[in-house]
Design an enzyme around this catalytic site. Structure first.
Site, mmCIF file in Angstrom:
data_model
loop_
_atom_site.group_PDB
_atom_site.id
_atom_site.type_symbol
_atom_site.label_atom_id
_atom_site.label_comp_id
_atom_site.label_asym_id
_atom_site.label_seq_id
_atom_site.Cartn_x
_atom_site.Cartn_y
_atom_site.Cartn_z
ATOM 1 N N TYR A 156 -8.117 -2.357 0.080
ATOM 2 C CA TYR A 156 -7.309 -1.671 0.767
ATOM 3 C C TYR A 156 -5.800 -1.615 0.710
ATOM 4 O O TYR A 156 -5.192 -0.501 0.682
ATOM 5 C CB TYR A 156 -7.392 -2.282 2.364
ATOM 6 C CG TYR A 156 -6.485 -1.519 3.349
ATOM 7 C CD1 TYR A 156 -6.917 -0.310 3.938
ATOM 8 C CD2 TYR A 156 -5.527 -2.304 3.961
ATOM 9 C CE1 TYR A 156 -5.865 0.349 4.718
ATOM 10 C CE2 TYR A 156 -4.561 -1.680 4.657
ATOM 11 C CZ TYR A 156 -4.999 -0.330 5.346
ATOM 12 O OH TYR A 156 -4.188 0.313 6.180
ATOM 13 N N ASN A 187 6.871 -11.491 -1.115
ATOM 14 C CA ASN A 187 5.682 -11.192 -0.738
ATOM 15 C C ASN A 187 4.654 -12.279 -0.378
ATOM 16 O O ASN A 187 4.141 -12.892 -1.419
ATOM 17 C CB ASN A 187 5.042 -10.100 -1.689
ATOM 18 C CG ASN A 187 3.648 -9.612 -1.431
ATOM 19 O OD1 ASN A 187 3.243 -9.560 -0.132
ATOM 20 N ND2 ASN A 187 2.958 -9.262 -2.347
ATOM 21 N N GLY A 188 4.006 -12.454 0.963
ATOM 22 C CA GLY A 188 3.107 -13.479 1.018
ATOM 23 C C GLY A 188 3.580 -14.371 2.403
ATOM 24 O O GLY A 188 4.279 -13.690 3.191
ATOM 25 N N GLY A 190 4.624 -1.860 3.210
ATOM 26 C CA GLY A 190 5.456 -2.262 4.561
ATOM 27 C C GLY A 190 6.250 -1.347 4.840
ATOM 28 O O GLY A 190 7.056 -0.619 3.940
ATOM 29 N N CYS A 227 4.235 -7.307 2.349
ATOM 30 C CA CYS A 227 5.545 -6.851 1.852
ATOM 31 C C CYS A 227 4.976 -6.251 0.350
ATOM 32 O O CYS A 227 4.179 -6.526 -0.098
ATOM 33 C CB CYS A 227 6.488 -7.975 1.635
ATOM 34 S SG CYS A 227 6.986 -8.804 3.376
#
Length: 469
Positions: free
Chosen positions: A255, A114-115, A39, A11
């Site tokens: 990435y 996020n996670g 995302g 996310c």
């Protein structure tokens, strides 16, 4: 067993607190647009307005979700948060889109995450036993419910009391009617930063999102830090027992992050270019051209070319209207999008010995097809160089590789991988060299997917993103 090849993360989050009741939804919209690479399943924005929280969420890209006047219908306000999602816990459906919005002890509240928590199931079962009701199957709602239950009407108190219960990775933006709160887990596994524009305070997963809205980067949220923005300004406190050594996910540099972002003091672009240089220095190849798998490996390919003296040339043409393959939530969708995602440039590769640079190889399917594509276009040799070590272990902290069966490197060595992909040679950066590419970052790194050493024990973790369905 070998399905598809690239990594995908979960996310991106963005938040803004304005002192002048501006059109904050637009700031969040442009911030999310810049974080779209993190995302592509769903997007959402919530705005605090006159003791209310008004929100809109939808499936798809930011531009699609907020088309047809959906963005214009969000009110002006002084606080807003937003989210783009790739699911690591919970199915890909509208019900699980974020931000999570509900009414609780602190009034209206919204949370974007996020996670990935590793103890979601236990926390959820305990909350249900205490009469909590859940509307979604995402760990983010579990976090919101726990914060609310422990708040006693004070959102900051709720956050401080709840965080010790969260095991895993999290970068949070939380909004009430009068506060914006940013939280980063004690190990700093996921990135989070703060910016400033004309007195407005902004929080984002990456600095590229701050750049997109014209904000100046202020600093990174530190591991274990809780930042509160309200009418009194910006204040900060830390969780108890923050580890001495942080463990940022090193794949953010390899990435996930955009190359124009700076994470915890280190330029993503420079890290990737150094990866290419080190590959050329330690793993040379006799070749005619160097090329990268677009887009995330192009920077490293240029570094390889500069260090080796082998000319850089594009070997693969990318369809710019197809998203990142691994971000697709369904394997069949990923394979279909790969088939139309890129094509070999015959004029550049015919009769040439090609060094193809990639950031990582997960399952092997994408690179196998690329090798075949290059050979069909006339390449005489194909040499693969990879900007990360062999991925041997699953990740349970926010990357959707949760079982060994998803990893070609879990059961094949370098020679076997090379044979499986049909390449003439393959070399990976070592763990030590990868860490060297991030020299200058003011954090330590999680390397669990390479060496099995995670920031904390993961005993009993159930690796199934649909476990709460």
């Amino acid at each position: 067993m070998e399905e598809q090849d690239e990594l995908h993360e979960e996310c991106g989050v963005f938040g803004v607190y304005s002192q002048e009741n501006r059109d904050v939804a637009y700031s969040v919209y442009y911030g999310l647009y810049a974080l779209q690479h993190r995302g592509q399943e769903s997007a959402g924005i919530a705005v605090a307005y006159a003791d209310r929280i008004v929100y809109h969420k939808g499936m798809g890209l930011v531009s699609d979700v907020f088309a047809y006047g959906n963005l214009d219908r969000l009110p002006e306000g002084d606080i807003a948060i937003g989210h783009v999602r790739y699911s690591t816990t919970g199915a890909s459906q509208l019900l699980n889109a974020q931000p999570v919005v509900f009414t609780g002890k602190c009034g209206k509240m919204a949370l974007a995450h996020n996670g990935n928590l590793t103890n979601t199931k236990q926390l959820r079962e305990k909350a249900i036993a205490e009469n909590a009701v859940f509307q979604t199957s995402v760990d983010s709602e579990v976090m919101a419910v726990l914060i609310n239950s422990l708040s006693d009407g004070d959102i900051l108190k709720g956050v401080k009391r709840a965080c010790p219960y969260f095991k895993g990775s999290y970068a949070l933006v939380i909004m009430t009617a009068d506060k914006l709160i940013a939280v980063r887990d004690p190990y700093g596994i996921r990135p989070l930063c703060i910016g400033l524009k004309d007195g407005d305070v902004m929080v984002a997963s990456e600095t590229c999102a701050l750049d997109a809205v014209g904000a100046n980067f202020l600093r990174d949220v530190r591991p274990g830090e809780i930042v509160v923005v309200d009418k009194g300004g910006v204040s900060s406190s830390f969780m108890d027992g923050v580890p001495e050594e942080s463990r940022m996910c090193i794949f953010e540099y390899v990435y996930f992050a955009r190359p124009d972002s700076v994470l915890d003091g280190k330029s993503v672009y420079e890290a990737r270019k150094e990866a290419g240089r080190l590959l050329a220095r330690y793993f040379p190849a006799e070749a005619d051209i160097v090329s990268g798998v677009p887009d995330s490996a192009n920077v490293a390919a240029r570094g390889y070319a500069e260090e080796s003296g082998i000319p850089f040339a594009e070997a693969l043409a990318k369809n710019r209207y197809v998203g990142r393959t691994f971000i697709q939530p369904d394997q069949r969708q990923r394979e279909k999008s790969l088939n139309i995602k890129m094509n070999a440039l015959r004029a550049n590769v015919r009769g040439k010995r090609v060094v193809i640079i990639d950031d990582s190889i997960v399952r092997g399917t994408t690179m196998r097809k690329i090798v075949k594509m290059l050979r069909d276009a006339g390449a005489s040799e194909v040499h693969i160089r990879v900007c990360s070590p062999i991925i041997k272990h699953p990740c349970h902290l926010g990357i959707d590789i949760q079982t060994y069966s998803q990893l070609i490197g879990a059961y094949k060595n370098e020679k076997q991988i090379c044979e499986s992909l049909g390449a003439d040679s393959i070399n990976y950066l070592t763990v030590d060299l990868l860490v060297k590419t991030c020299k200058g970052a003011n954090v330590g790194f999680c390397l669990g997917c390479f060496n099995g050493e995670y920031p904390f024990p993961l005993d009993g973790y159930e690796a199934d993103k649909l476990k709460l369905e």
